[in-house]
Write a protein that holds these residues in place. Structure first.
Motif, PDB file in Angstrom:
ATOM      1  N   LEU A 104     -21.820 112.223  80.889  1.00  0.00           N
ATOM      2  CA  LEU A 104     -20.919 113.375  80.983  1.00  0.00           C
ATOM      3  C   LEU A 104     -19.890 113.388  79.850  1.00  0.00           C
ATOM      4  CD1 LEU A 104     -20.288 113.488  84.853  1.00  0.00           C
ATOM      5  CD2 LEU A 104     -21.705 115.016  83.482  1.00  0.00           C
ATOM      6  N   TYR A 105     -20.068 112.475  78.885  1.00  0.00           N
ATOM      7  CA  TYR A 105     -19.087 112.342  77.804  1.00  0.00           C
ATOM      8  C   TYR A 105     -18.731 113.675  77.148  1.00  0.00           C
ATOM      9  CZ  TYR A 105     -17.081 111.223  73.273  1.00  0.00           C
ATOM     10  OH  TYR A 105     -16.266 111.205  72.179  1.00  0.00           O
ATOM     11  N   ASN A 106     -19.748 114.465  76.833  1.00  0.00           N
ATOM     12  CA  ASN A 106     -19.479 115.709  76.098  1.00  0.00           C
ATOM     13  C   ASN A 106     -18.703 116.743  76.902  1.00  0.00           C
ATOM     14  OD1 ASN A 106     -20.556 115.211  73.501  1.00  0.00           O
ATOM     15  ND2 ASN A 106     -22.595 115.232  74.429  1.00  0.00           N
ATOM     16  N   LYS A 107     -18.691 116.568  78.212  1.00  0.00           N
ATOM     17  CA  LYS A 107     -17.968 117.509  79.061  1.00  0.00           C
ATOM     18  C   LYS A 107     -16.622 116.958  79.508  1.00  0.00           C
ATOM     19  CE  LYS A 107     -22.069 119.339  81.354  1.00  0.00           C
ATOM     20  NZ  LYS A 107     -22.783 119.043  82.587  1.00  0.00           N
ATOM     21  N   ALA A 108     -16.383 115.663  79.271  1.00  0.00           N
ATOM     22  CA  ALA A 108     -15.197 115.013  79.848  1.00  0.00           C
ATOM     23  C   ALA A 108     -13.913 115.510  79.184  1.00  0.00           C
ATOM     24  CB  ALA A 108     -15.323 113.505  79.703  1.00  0.00           C
ATOM     25  N   ASP A 109     -12.940 115.887  80.010  1.00  0.00           N
ATOM     26  CA  ASP A 109     -11.636 116.297  79.490  1.00  0.00           C
ATOM     27  C   ASP A 109     -10.813 115.081  79.094  1.00  0.00           C
ATOM     28  OD1 ASP A 109     -11.326 119.400  80.401  1.00  0.00           O
ATOM     29  OD2 ASP A 109     -12.579 118.253  81.779  1.00  0.00           O
ATOM     30  N   GLY A 110     -10.992 114.003  79.842  1.00  0.00           N
ATOM     31  CA  GLY A 110     -10.296 112.766  79.519  1.00  0.00           C
ATOM     32  C   GLY A 110     -11.266 111.604  79.528  1.00  0.00           C
ATOM     33  N   VAL A 111     -11.038 110.641  78.622  1.00  0.00           N
ATOM     34  CA  VAL A 111     -11.830 109.414  78.637  1.00  0.00           C
ATOM     35  C   VAL A 111     -10.838 108.263  78.728  1.00  0.00           C
ATOM     36  CG1 VAL A 111     -13.519 107.989  77.428  1.00  0.00           C
ATOM     37  CG2 VAL A 111     -13.635 110.482  77.216  1.00  0.00           C
ATOM     38  N   LEU A 112     -10.943 107.502  79.802  1.00  0.00           N
ATOM     39  CA  LEU A 112      -9.993 106.423  80.062  1.00  0.00           C
ATOM     40  C   LEU A 112     -10.582 105.126  79.526  1.00  0.00           C
ATOM     41  CD1 LEU A 112      -7.325 105.712  81.388  1.00  0.00           C
ATOM     42  CD2 LEU A 112      -8.498 105.570  83.588  1.00  0.00           C
ATOM     43  N   ILE A 113      -9.876 104.524  78.566  1.00  0.00           N
ATOM     44  CA  ILE A 113     -10.438 103.372  77.851  1.00  0.00           C
ATOM     45  C   ILE A 113      -9.558 102.145  78.061  1.00  0.00           C
ATOM     46  CG2 ILE A 113     -11.118 102.490  75.585  1.00  0.00           C
ATOM     47  CD1 ILE A 113     -11.771 105.393  74.805  1.00  0.00           C
ATOM     48  N   PHE A 114     -10.103 101.172  78.763  1.00  0.00           N
ATOM     49  CA  PHE A 114      -9.369  99.957  79.127  1.00  0.00           C
ATOM     50  C   PHE A 114      -9.282  99.031  77.915  1.00  0.00           C
ATOM     51  CE2 PHE A 114      -9.152  95.820  81.490  1.00  0.00           C
ATOM     52  CZ  PHE A 114      -7.962  96.070  82.139  1.00  0.00           C
ATOM     53  N   HIS A 115      -8.063  98.809  77.457  1.00  0.00           N
ATOM     54  CA  HIS A 115      -7.844  98.081  76.198  1.00  0.00           C
ATOM     55  C   HIS A 115      -8.568  96.735  76.160  1.00  0.00           C
ATOM     56  CE1 HIS A 115      -5.626  96.683  72.642  1.00  0.00           C
ATOM     57  NE2 HIS A 115      -5.444  95.553  73.291  1.00  0.00           N
ATOM     58  N   LYS A 116      -8.451  95.966  77.244  1.00  0.00           N
ATOM     59  CA  LYS A 116      -9.004  94.606  77.216  1.00  0.00           C
ATOM     60  C   LYS A 116     -10.524  94.588  77.100  1.00  0.00           C
ATOM     61  CE  LYS A 116      -6.858  91.476  80.067  1.00  0.00           C
ATOM     62  NZ  LYS A 116      -6.263  91.154  81.412  1.00  0.00           N
ATOM     63  N   SER A 117     -11.178  95.710  77.355  1.00  0.00           N
ATOM     64  CA  SER A 117     -12.633  95.737  77.269  1.00  0.00           C
ATOM     65  C   SER A 117     -13.138  96.153  75.890  1.00  0.00           C
ATOM     66  CB  SER A 117     -13.204  96.727  78.292  1.00  0.00           C
ATOM     67  OG  SER A 117     -12.839  96.367  79.591  1.00  0.00           O
ATOM     68  N   ILE A 118     -12.235  96.615  75.029  1.00  0.00           N
ATOM     69  CA  ILE A 118     -12.677  97.103  73.715  1.00  0.00           C
ATOM     70  C   ILE A 118     -13.092  95.919  72.843  1.00  0.00           C
ATOM     71  CG2 ILE A 118     -11.994  98.392  71.634  1.00  0.00           C
ATOM     72  CD1 ILE A 118      -9.881  99.815  73.324  1.00  0.00           C
ATOM     73  N   LYS A 119     -14.259  96.019  72.241  1.00  0.00           N
ATOM     74  CA  LYS A 119     -14.709  94.965  71.324  1.00  0.00           C
ATOM     75  C   LYS A 119     -13.946  95.050  70.017  1.00  0.00           C
ATOM     76  CE  LYS A 119     -19.367  93.899  72.853  1.00  0.00           C
ATOM     77  NZ  LYS A 119     -20.741  94.410  72.757  1.00  0.00           N
ATOM     78  N   HIS A 120     -13.796  93.903  69.380  1.00  0.00           N
ATOM     79  CA  HIS A 120     -12.994  93.838  68.169  1.00  0.00           C
ATOM     80  C   HIS A 120     -13.481  94.775  67.064  1.00  0.00           C
ATOM     81  CE1 HIS A 120      -9.463  91.400  67.833  1.00  0.00           C
ATOM     82  NE2 HIS A 120      -9.625  91.336  66.528  1.00  0.00           N
ATOM     83  N   ASP A 121     -14.801  95.014  67.027  1.00  0.00           N
ATOM     84  CA  ASP A 121     -15.331  95.913  65.995  1.00  0.00           C
ATOM     85  C   ASP A 121     -15.461  97.347  66.520  1.00  0.00           C
ATOM     86  OD1 ASP A 121     -17.341  95.689  67.807  1.00  0.00           O
ATOM     87  OD2 ASP A 121     -18.850  94.883  66.424  1.00  0.00           O
ATOM     88  N   LEU A 122     -14.894  97.619  67.683  1.00  0.00           N
ATOM     89  CA  LEU A 122     -14.881  98.960  68.300  1.00  0.00           C
ATOM     90  C   LEU A 122     -16.293  99.481  68.600  1.00  0.00           C
ATOM     91  CD1 LEU A 122     -12.129 100.782  66.146  1.00  0.00           C
ATOM     92  CD2 LEU A 122     -11.843  99.071  67.948  1.00  0.00           C
ATOM     93  N   SER A 123     -17.281  98.589  68.572  1.00  0.00           N
ATOM     94  CA  SER A 123     -18.660  99.075  68.705  1.00  0.00           C
ATOM     95  C   SER A 123     -18.990  99.563  70.113  1.00  0.00           C
ATOM     96  CB  SER A 123     -19.637  97.967  68.301  1.00  0.00           C
ATOM     97  OG  SER A 123     -19.451  96.856  69.164  1.00  0.00           O
ATOM     98  N   ASN A 124     -18.136  99.228  71.097  1.00  0.00           N
ATOM     99  CA  ASN A 124     -18.447  99.715  72.447  1.00  0.00           C
ATOM    100  C   ASN A 124     -17.594 100.920  72.862  1.00  0.00           C
ATOM    101  OD1 ASN A 124     -16.084  98.303  72.723  1.00  0.00           O
ATOM    102  ND2 ASN A 124     -16.716  97.111  74.503  1.00  0.00           N
ATOM    103  N   LEU A 125     -16.967 101.563  71.880  1.00  0.00           N
ATOM    104  CA  LEU A 125     -16.264 102.820  72.155  1.00  0.00           C
ATOM    105  C   LEU A 125     -17.275 103.964  72.046  1.00  0.00           C
ATOM    106  CD1 LEU A 125     -12.866 102.442  70.250  1.00  0.00           C
ATOM    107  CD2 LEU A 125     -13.336 102.208  72.701  1.00  0.00           C
ATOM    108  N   PRO A 126     -16.935 105.137  72.575  1.00  0.00           N
ATOM    109  CA  PRO A 126     -17.871 106.272  72.432  1.00  0.00           C
ATOM    110  C   PRO A 126     -18.192 106.490  70.951  1.00  0.00           C
ATOM    111  CG  PRO A 126     -16.069 106.859  73.903  1.00  0.00           C
ATOM    112  CD  PRO A 126     -15.730 105.514  73.334  1.00  0.00           C
ATOM    113  N   GLN A 127     -19.469 106.686  70.657  1.00  0.00           N
ATOM    114  CA  GLN A 127     -19.859 106.813  69.247  1.00  0.00           C
ATOM    115  C   GLN A 127     -20.128 108.265  68.851  1.00  0.00           C
ATOM    116  OE1 GLN A 127     -19.794 104.120  67.121  1.00  0.00           O
ATOM    117  NE2 GLN A 127     -19.037 102.938  68.877  1.00  0.00           N
ATOM    118  N   SER A 128     -20.399 109.116  69.838  1.00  0.00           N
ATOM    119  CA  SER A 128     -20.654 110.517  69.451  1.00  0.00           C
ATOM    120  C   SER A 128     -19.336 111.224  69.163  1.00  0.00           C
ATOM    121  CB  SER A 128     -21.417 111.248  70.552  1.00  0.00           C
ATOM    122  OG  SER A 128     -21.378 110.548  71.759  1.00  0.00           O
TER     123      SER A 128
END
Ligand SMILES: *[C@@H]1O[C@H](CO)[C@@H](O)[C@H](O)[C@H]1NC(C)=O
Ligand SMILES: *[C@@H]1O[C@H](CO)[C@@H](O)[C@H](O)[C@H]1NC(C)=O
Length: 372
Positions: A104-128
């Motif tokens: 549902l990423y393309n329709k989401a009004d908000g994306v809640l991103i938990f800081h501690k889960s973000i990989k150092h190279d940001l590779s697990n953030l939304p890529q589209s």
């Protein structure tokens, strides 16, 4: 083989009809017998083969909620999952459609991103590419002492969610004003003087200040200790009653930062116990709770003087009871205490915000704001 595969003609229609009506009645009766209670969200209590909805029953299909903004939880914080209906149950929050479905990423009004889960190279953030209406929320509820600086987070987020009061979405358990006269407060039975529940004593998380203070304090006054740090585990159901049974409770934060005042303060207030706080200065506490509802360690030159004060209060009921006068006008709610519930409040608050706000916003330098 099912009987219906070799039954033909009118007999088949009649049989299927009877089965259908019978099934419907059974469902109807079972539904009413298992009417959901107030506390538990409605759960289908029926065995799987009864609860399976007919194939073309538009009522039983999940209704799309076109008018509600969608909030996508990108990571489950520390994998502590809960039922999104808890937002309605606990906070009466129902202003967004919460989902963890990344499709549902393309329709989401908000994306809640938990800081501690973000990989150092940001590779697990939304890529589209980000839809123009979509806001990314930086979700972090630890203090700066316990925050890893992941590089590359500049100009990425639109909103902040934090314990900080100047966050876009501040999260904490707050006292609420009572309308009219509250009930007369009855002091819970006390059989302990000072208590402390603590799980984390890892000095790497900044706990040295409170550990040192405790070590000094306990030389002068008895402290009943519980929690992982002392290998004396307390069951969830005993948390508030244990707090109630103590005259004072050590609300010692793991690290000292402005606004970093956690449920360690709310617990004793809700339980009818006087919090002894260690954290930011008294003034900061008084932004959230009345000055006569707690004792601050900084009010005393040292732990010995604090201990002497507590021992004196123990013998002076009138002075002790003055710490509860705030309850006439204010109310402290019991917070959620189970580990699995740790992130419910903050996620629900984010949902509430996304449901109410559409304003354009960009967070340019998150660390400059966060670390000051
Ligand atoms: C389901 O029912 C709707 C009307 O209630 C109908 O328009 C649709 O064609 C039906 N679908 C199937 C697969 O039978
Ligand atoms: C969100 O922030 C990004 C940059 O951080 C910006 O490009 C985008 O326009 C912002 N969107 C909204 C809806 O505020």
């Amino acid at each position: 083989m099912l009987p219906s595969t070799f039954l033909t003609g009118p007999l088949r229609i009649i049989l299927v009809g009877i089965l259908g009506i019978g099934g419907f009645l059974t469902l109807f009766v079972m539904y009413y017998q298992s009417a959901p209670s107030q506390i538990c969200p409605p759960q289908p209590a029926l065995p799987r083969h009864y609860s399976k909805p007919p194939e073309n029953n538009s009522l039983s299909k999940k209704q799309p909620e076109p008018d509600k903004p969608i909030m996508l939880l990108w990571f489950w914080p520390e994998n502590r999952r809960f039922d999104f209906r808890d937002c309605t149950t606990f906070f009466n929050i129902d202003g967004c459609q919460l989902t963890d479905d990344r499709s549902l990423y393309n329709k989401a009004d908000g994306v809640l991103i938990f800081h501690k889960s973000i990989k150092h190279d940001l590779s697990n953030l939304p890529q589209s590419p980000r839809p123009p209406f979509q806001k990314w929320i930086w979700y972090h509820v630890e203090s700066p002492t316990n925050t890893i600086r992941i590089p590359g987070l500049e100009n990425l987020f639109n909103l902040t969610l934090s314990y900080r009061e100047d966050a876009d979405i501040p999260v904490r358990w707050r006292l609420t004003a009572r309308k009219g006269q509250g009930e007369d407060f009855v002091l819970p039975k006390k059989d302990k003087l000072v208590c402390w529940i603590v799980s984390n004593n890892n000095p790497a998380t900044g706990t040295a200040v409170r550990d040192n203070y405790y070590t000094e304090l306990v030389k002068h006054i008895k402290v009943d200790v519980y929690g992982k740090a002392f290998a004396r585990f307390l069951r969830y159901e005993d948390y508030f009653s244990t707090l109630s049974s103590c005259k004072f409770y050590l609300s010692f934060e793991n690290s000292v930062h402005r606004d970093y005042i956690t449920e360690k303060l709310n617990g004793p207030l809700a339980a009818g116990t006087v919090p002894v706080v260690l954290g930011p200065p008294r003034q900061n506490y008084e932004d959230f709770v009345p000055g006569d509802s707690f004792i601050h360690v900084n009010d005393f030159p040292n732990a010995k003087a604090l201990a002497e004060f507590l021992l004196k209060l123990d013998k002076d009921d009138e002075a002790y009871l003055r710490y509860f006068q705030w309850r006439r006008n204010l109310f402290a709610q019991q917070h959620l205490i189970q580990l699995s519930q740790e992130f419910i409040q903050s996620i629900c608050y984010a949902c509430d915000h996304i449901g109410k706000h559409k304003e354009y916003r960009v967070v340019h330098n998150i660390y400059k704001w966060y670390f000051g």
